[in-house]
Enzyme design. Structure first.
Site, mmCIF file in Angstrom:
data_model
loop_
_atom_site.group_PDB
_atom_site.id
_atom_site.type_symbol
_atom_site.label_atom_id
_atom_site.label_comp_id
_atom_site.label_asym_id
_atom_site.label_seq_id
_atom_site.Cartn_x
_atom_site.Cartn_y
_atom_site.Cartn_z
ATOM 1 N N HIS A 178 0.845 -1.195 0.000
ATOM 2 C CA HIS A 178 0.000 0.000 0.000
ATOM 3 C C HIS A 178 0.884 1.250 0.000
ATOM 4 O O HIS A 178 1.910 1.289 0.681
ATOM 5 C CB HIS A 178 -0.886 -0.004 1.250
ATOM 6 C CG HIS A 178 -1.972 1.009 1.227
ATOM 7 N ND1 HIS A 178 -3.287 0.698 0.997
ATOM 8 C CD2 HIS A 178 -1.952 2.361 1.398
ATOM 9 C CE1 HIS A 178 -4.025 1.787 1.046
ATOM 10 N NE2 HIS A 178 -3.218 2.818 1.277
ATOM 11 N N HIS A 180 2.744 4.108 1.073
ATOM 12 C CA HIS A 180 2.986 4.665 2.400
ATOM 13 C C HIS A 180 4.468 4.964 2.580
ATOM 14 O O HIS A 180 5.319 4.465 1.850
ATOM 15 C CB HIS A 180 2.532 3.690 3.494
ATOM 16 C CG HIS A 180 3.449 2.507 3.677
ATOM 17 N ND1 HIS A 180 3.532 1.476 2.765
ATOM 18 C CD2 HIS A 180 4.331 2.202 4.671
ATOM 19 C CE1 HIS A 180 4.406 0.576 3.185
ATOM 20 N NE2 HIS A 180 4.919 1.002 4.317
#
Length: 355
Positions: A178, A180
Site C-alpha cells: 500500500h 505509504h
C-alpha cells in the site's frame, strides 16, 4: 487505536472523523536497544521483535486500507486522505527502560534503550496507487504532513533527529505494498547527518561559503546533470552518485528542515517531485523501486551543528537496467566504498528524455 497507539488524520478540508478501532489487540511489546559500535563510532539499533511483522499480505487483507465491514484494519475510518499512526512493529520504541551502561561481556560496547518513535504515513486510501500517481494537491498535503510531524516529533524529549522517508517496491524490501512512507524520530544524530555536518563545517572554514549552496549553484550553472527544475527547486543527479539512478532535490532558497518551507516552496516541490517520480516510473517497462530520503538538519538536542544545513531530498534506485539490480556486495557492504555501474551524466540525460 485499540492498543493505545496514536492515529492522526490529515484532510484538505473539514471531515468528521468518528470511527473507533473495534479490534481486540494485545498491547504492543517492543524492547529496542541501541548499541554503540566503538570501531565506527555509530549506534546500531537492535529490534528483534520486528521478525514477526506483517509481510506482503494479499490486497484484500492489507492493514493500511480503510476498514470495511468484517475487516477492521489499522485505519478505522471507511476512507481517508492522508493518515499517520504509530507503527505496531517499530524499530524504535517509547520504552525508557533503564539498562546497564554496556552490553554484557563487552565493556567497550555502550548500551542504551532504543527510545524513539516510528510512524507510518499512508499517502492515499487507494491500495493500487503510488506516490507518482497522486495529484499535486494530495502531494502538497503530504508535504504539510511531513512538516507537521517533523515539527512535533523534534520537540519530543529525547529526540535528536527526525527522518521522513519512503521505501517503494519489493526489490527495496517493502513489507506492505500500500502507498505509504515512514517517519523515524531517532534518539541520536544519524551517521550520515554527522558526517555531512562535519564536512559542511570544514568547507565553511576553508572557503567561507555553504557547501550545499556551492554544490547546487554549480549544478544549476553547468546543467549537465539537471533532470528537471522549476522556480523554487532543482533536481539533479549528483556528480558523485553512488546508486545506479540517484537524484537529489534542493530548494533554491536555503531552509534547514521541512517545517521551514514556505507555501511557494511546498507547492513547487510537490510539482517537481511528481515529475521526477514519474520519470523513475517510466524509465523502464516497469516502475523502478526506490528509496526517497529527506535530509533534515539534526535537532538542537543532537549536539550536531546545523547552522549551515540545507534541506534536500535524496531519491535513489537499486535498479541499474530493466532486469538487473545493484547488489551491495564486497566493496560496498564490507568497506562502504560504492562502485557505480552508471555515470551521472548519462543517467541525467536518460531521465531528461523520459516523458
Amino acid at each position: 487505536m485499540a492498543d493505545g497507539r496514536e492515529i492522526i488524520y490529515f484532510d484538505s478540508g473539514p471531515v468528521a472523523r468518528t470511527a473507533t478501532d473495534t479490534r481486540e489487540l494485545p498491547p504492543t511489546s517492543t524492547h529496542s536497544q541501541a548499541r554503540f559500535d566503538p570501531l565506527l563510532g555509530e549506534w546500531v539499533v537492535i529490534a528483534s521483535h520486528r521478525q514477526s511483522r506483517t509481510f506482503l499480505p494479499p490486497a484484500d487483507l492489507c492493514p493500511l486500507c480503510p476498514s470495511r465491514p468484517g475487516h477492521p484494519t489499522e485505519v478505522p475510518e471507511s476512507d481517508y486522505q492522508v493518515v499517520v499512526f504509530e507503527n505496531r512493529f517499530p524499530s524504535l520504541s517509547g520504552d525508557r527502560e533503564q539498562l546497564p551502561d554496556h552490553v554484557e561481556g563487552s565493556p567497550e560496547t555502550l548500551l542504551r534503550n532504543g527510545f524513539g518513535r516510528c510512524e507510518v504515513v499512508c499517502f492515499t486510501s487507494e491500495h493500487d496507487s503510488s506516490f507518482d500517481r497522486l495529484d499535486p494537491d494530495r502531494a502538497r498535503l503530504v508535504v504539510d504532513v511531513w512538516a507537521q510531524r517533523s515539527a512535533e516529533l523534534r520537540e519530543m524529549d529525547g529526540v535528536a533527529q527526525v527522518f521522513c522517508f519512503e521505501n517503494h517496491g519489493e526489490e527495496i524490501g517493502v513489507t506492505l505494498s500500500h502507498p505509504h512512507g515512514q517517519i523515524y524520530a531517532y534518539p541520536f544524530a544519524t551517521p550520515r547527518a554527522v558526517r555531512i555536518a562535519a564536512n559542511a563545517a570544514r568547507h565553511r572554514k576553508a572557503h567561507g561559503s555553504n557547501l550545499f549552496g556551492d554544490l547546487l549553484g554549480a549544478e544549476r550553472a553547468a546543467g549537465l546533470r539537471v533532470v528537471a527544475a522549476n522556480e523554487e527547486w532543482t533536481a539533479f543527479v549528483p556528480p558523485f552518485a553512488r546508486w545506479p539512478y540517484e537524484v537529489q532535490l534542493y530548494p533554491h532558497r536555503r531552509v534547514t528542515d521541512i517545517p521551514e518551507l514556505d507555501d511557494a516552496q511546498r507547492d513547487a516541490f510537490a510539482r517537481l517531485y511528481l515529475d521526477v517520480l514519474g520519470r523513475f516510473a517510466q524509465r523502464f517497462d516497469t516502475p523502478m523501486p526506490y528509496v526517497a530520503a529527506w535530509n533534515q538538519a539534526p535537532g538542537p538536542k543532537s549536539g550536531v551543528p546545523g547552522d549551515d544545513w540545507w534541506l534536500h531530498l535524496q531519491l535513489f534506485s537499486i535498479r541499474r537496467t530493466a532486469d538487473k539490480v545493484k547488489y551491495l556486495a564486497g566493496s560496498e557492504s564490507g568497506m562502504n566504498v560504492f562502485i557505480s555501474d552508471t555515470t551521472p551524466e548519462t543517467v541525467a540525460a536518460e531521465l531528461r528524455e523520459v516523458r
